[in-house]
Design a protein around this motif. Sequence first.
Motif, PDB file in Angstrom:
ATOM      1  N   ALA A  25       0.774  -1.219   0.152  1.00  0.00           N
ATOM      2  CA  ALA A  25      -0.071   0.098   0.016  1.00  0.00           C
ATOM      3  C   ALA A  25       0.833   1.354  -0.019  1.00  0.00           C
ATOM      4  CB  ALA A  25      -1.057   0.053   1.112  1.00  0.00           C
ATOM      5  N   GLY A  26       2.307   0.964  -0.150  1.00  0.00           N
ATOM      6  CA  GLY A  26       2.983   2.173  -0.109  1.00  0.00           C
ATOM      7  C   GLY A  26       3.648   2.689   1.075  1.00  0.00           C
ATOM      8  N   GLN A  27       3.396   1.860   2.314  1.00  0.00           N
ATOM      9  CA  GLN A  27       4.011   2.259   3.603  1.00  0.00           C
ATOM     10  C   GLN A  27       5.563   1.854   3.648  1.00  0.00           C
ATOM     11  OE1 GLN A  27       2.342   1.409   7.197  1.00  0.00           O
ATOM     12  NE2 GLN A  27       0.825   2.845   7.090  1.00  0.00           N
ATOM     13  N   HIS A 422      -4.063  -9.554   8.369  1.00  0.00           N
ATOM     14  CA  HIS A 422      -4.884  -8.666   7.278  1.00  0.00           C
ATOM     15  C   HIS A 422      -5.816  -7.744   7.750  1.00  0.00           C
ATOM     16  CE1 HIS A 422      -8.935  -8.640   4.750  1.00  0.00           C
ATOM     17  NE2 HIS A 422      -8.005  -8.037   4.151  1.00  0.00           N
ATOM     18  N   ARG A 423      -6.624  -8.123   9.199  1.00  0.00           N
ATOM     19  CA  ARG A 423      -7.264  -7.032   9.783  1.00  0.00           C
ATOM     20  C   ARG A 423      -6.251  -6.148  10.438  1.00  0.00           C
ATOM     21  NH1 ARG A 423     -10.156  -9.360  14.906  1.00  0.00           N
ATOM     22  NH2 ARG A 423      -8.159  -9.602  15.432  1.00  0.00           N
ATOM     23  N   ALA A 424      -5.378  -6.421  11.053  1.00  0.00           N
ATOM     24  CA  ALA A 424      -4.368  -5.243  11.370  1.00  0.00           C
ATOM     25  C   ALA A 424      -3.962  -4.310  10.639  1.00  0.00           C
ATOM     26  CB  ALA A 424      -3.138  -5.906  12.399  1.00  0.00           C
ATOM     27  N   ALA A 425      -3.693  -4.671   9.305  1.00  0.00           N
ATOM     28  CA  ALA A 425      -3.004  -3.785   8.261  1.00  0.00           C
ATOM     29  C   ALA A 425      -4.387  -3.043   7.829  1.00  0.00           C
ATOM     30  CB  ALA A 425      -2.709  -5.067   6.830  1.00  0.00           C
ATOM     31  N   GLU A 426      -5.551  -3.770   7.761  1.00  0.00           N
ATOM     32  CA  GLU A 426      -6.501  -2.709   7.080  1.00  0.00           C
ATOM     33  C   GLU A 426      -6.821  -1.779   8.222  1.00  0.00           C
ATOM     34  OE1 GLU A 426      -9.621  -5.414   4.601  1.00  0.00           O
ATOM     35  OE2 GLU A 426      -9.985  -5.369   7.008  1.00  0.00           O
ATOM     36  N   ARG A 427      -6.638  -2.163   9.601  1.00  0.00           N
ATOM     37  CA  ARG A 427      -6.772  -1.014  10.711  1.00  0.00           C
ATOM     38  C   ARG A 427      -5.985   0.213  10.589  1.00  0.00           C
ATOM     39  NH1 ARG A 427      -8.832  -4.644  15.824  1.00  0.00           N
ATOM     40  NH2 ARG A 427     -10.764  -4.980  15.258  1.00  0.00           N
ATOM     41  N   VAL A 428      -4.480  -0.254  10.359  1.00  0.00           N
ATOM     42  CA  VAL A 428      -3.777   0.750  10.345  1.00  0.00           C
ATOM     43  C   VAL A 428      -3.861   1.705   9.004  1.00  0.00           C
ATOM     44  CG1 VAL A 428      -1.129   1.000   9.770  1.00  0.00           C
ATOM     45  CG2 VAL A 428      -1.665  -0.690  11.389  1.00  0.00           C
ATOM     46  N   LEU A 429      -4.214   1.005   8.029  1.00  0.00           N
ATOM     47  CA  LEU A 429      -4.496   1.850   6.728  1.00  0.00           C
ATOM     48  C   LEU A 429      -5.769   2.677   6.889  1.00  0.00           C
ATOM     49  CD1 LEU A 429      -3.405  -1.012   3.931  1.00  0.00           C
ATOM     50  CD2 LEU A 429      -2.182   1.258   4.506  1.00  0.00           C
ATOM     51  N   GLY A 430      -6.539   1.830   7.607  1.00  0.00           N
ATOM     52  CA  GLY A 430      -7.939   2.663   7.684  1.00  0.00           C
ATOM     53  C   GLY A 430      -8.895   2.485   6.528  1.00  0.00           C
ATOM     54  N   ARG A 431      -8.651   1.354   5.648  1.00  0.00           N
ATOM     55  CA  ARG A 431      -9.630   1.039   4.759  1.00  0.00           C
ATOM     56  C   ARG A 431      -9.521  -0.394   4.448  1.00  0.00           C
ATOM     57  NH1 ARG A 431      -6.127  -0.209   0.325  1.00  0.00           N
ATOM     58  NH2 ARG A 431      -4.186   0.662   0.190  1.00  0.00           N
ATOM     59  N   SER A 432     -10.339  -0.892   3.615  1.00  0.00           N
ATOM     60  CA  SER A 432     -10.287  -2.437   3.322  1.00  0.00           C
ATOM     61  C   SER A 432      -9.310  -2.823   2.383  1.00  0.00           C
ATOM     62  CB  SER A 432     -11.706  -2.980   2.981  1.00  0.00           C
ATOM     63  OG  SER A 432     -11.943  -2.320   1.798  1.00  0.00           O
ATOM     64  N   VAL A 433      -8.880  -4.091   2.407  1.00  0.00           N
ATOM     65  CA  VAL A 433      -8.097  -4.566   1.351  1.00  0.00           C
ATOM     66  C   VAL A 433      -8.342  -6.014   1.061  1.00  0.00           C
ATOM     67  CG1 VAL A 433      -5.388  -5.729   1.261  1.00  0.00           C
ATOM     68  CG2 VAL A 433      -5.928  -3.464   2.450  1.00  0.00           C
ATOM     69  N   ASP A 434      -8.305  -6.124  -0.518  1.00  0.00           N
ATOM     70  CA  ASP A 434      -9.016  -7.332  -0.912  1.00  0.00           C
ATOM     71  C   ASP A 434      -7.782  -8.668  -0.881  1.00  0.00           C
ATOM     72  OD1 ASP A 434      -9.757  -9.431  -2.933  1.00  0.00           O
ATOM     73  OD2 ASP A 434     -10.725  -8.153  -3.888  1.00  0.00           O
ATOM     74  N   LEU A 435      -8.258  -9.509  -0.206  1.00  0.00           N
ATOM     75  CA  LEU A 435      -7.170 -10.589  -0.247  1.00  0.00           C
ATOM     76  C   LEU A 435      -6.817 -11.171  -1.506  1.00  0.00           C
ATOM     77  CD1 LEU A 435      -7.751 -12.363   3.127  1.00  0.00           C
ATOM     78  CD2 LEU A 435      -5.635 -10.928   2.670  1.00  0.00           C
ATOM     79  N   ALA A 436      -7.751 -11.249  -2.363  1.00  0.00           N
ATOM     80  CA  ALA A 436      -7.415 -11.845  -3.838  1.00  0.00           C
ATOM     81  C   ALA A 436      -6.387 -10.992  -4.397  1.00  0.00           C
ATOM     82  CB  ALA A 436      -8.677 -11.866  -4.376  1.00  0.00           C
TER      83      ALA A 436
END
Length: 448
Positions: A25-27, A422-436
């Motif tokens: 995601a660019g981090q 996956h959930r932790a990354a979404e919480r850090v980013l503040g948005r959903s991430v498609d696992l596919a």
Amino acid sequence: MERYDTIVVGAGMSGTTCARILQDAGQRVLVLEARDRIGGRMNTDRTAGFSVDLGASWIHGIDGSPLWDLVQALDVPTVEFTVGSFQAGGRPIEDFDGDGRRMDAAASARWVDDVARADAALLDEIASSSPGDTYLDVTERVLDRSGLEPERIDEIREFFRHRVEEQCGAWIGDLDAHGLDEDAIEGDEVIFPRGYDELPNRIAAGLDVRLSQAVTAVSRGADGVTVTAGAENFTAASVVVTVPLGVLKAGAITFEPPLPEHMAAPLGRLGMGVFNKVFLQFPERFWDEGSYAIRALGEAGELWHSWYDVSAISGRPTLLTFAAGPLGRHLQELSDAAIVTDVLTALRTLYGDAVPEPVAHWITRWGQDPYSNGSYSYQAAGTSHIDHDALAGPADGVLHFAGEATWGDEPATVGGAYASGHRAAERVLGRSVDLAEFATRIVAAENG
């Protein structure tokens, strides 16, 4: 001092997943791992020329599993092995009665039916249980009302006890009555001929992973977090701690300020089980071709009770048995030779002189590993799946926990670790991430 967007502590399945999503995601991400390898409790020994999974081995139910979707996307080979969840039947199993005598098909079918009936009654008993009831309490109430003869009750009692030990690494009297509520298996189970740690290693490709960096302190403040490993400090806007529950419970990492009550309370309540493996490789097979497992019921299986035929991995006759819960804690204090002798004695009670001396063995001692202090989490009496999820946090919006112990729907599994990362990354980013999309990025990077 170099500053990162996120520091991830631990390079197991949850840590590598979280870090890879954040980096994609660019981090700017740094991963600090105490061990000298990637994988955590996914640990594959390949020194013999084939894979021996000393840690996690199975996907427990592939239907609807995001982890299975990842395995398929990465084209990782698997072998179907659908008794890893300690099922009473469903695949060819060689059953022996309490006296160590081989059971015929009718006797085995009766035993499987006994377990099915007891399990059906157990569902109702658990549903009506009181807060604080243990799994021992509810199973004993079911057995008391079963009307079965004592020998058949003993066989079911041993099965219930060993199922808790294998699933949770704990004594049945320490597990909450609802401790196996989330333990449903949907579809076949599979194991990994190339080794399970292929997953975190491929996910970690291209990440900044610093090995042999044991984190001892995490401080959070107005400007983010400071993470201490050895004599070095690292700073970031946020941190995701993915170390096993046993490490957190041991206080190996100091948190400043202390963890808030909504994280500290479940940390104190949840249990960390011990589940150890004993692999024995033999010069020839003495059990039936095509059998998935050998199982000793009742008194004959009081200690060593189940052996799984994992010969498909190495192509050589190999049985895997487990020492979990109190037995696991006791046996890891013994020598390899003493443990092997004990297992052979149990097998020879069933098969006599047909059991030869093994040509190789592998034995684990996860309860003595300072970077895990156990094998996986369980719901101790008085806890619930809500405690697992509450443990994830966050604290002050900058400190997150991930790992199997933080995923209430599927704790104690690689699938739970994957989902939590996956959930932790979404919480850090503040948005959903498609696992596919996550899996597609890994494959695309590998293909250049």
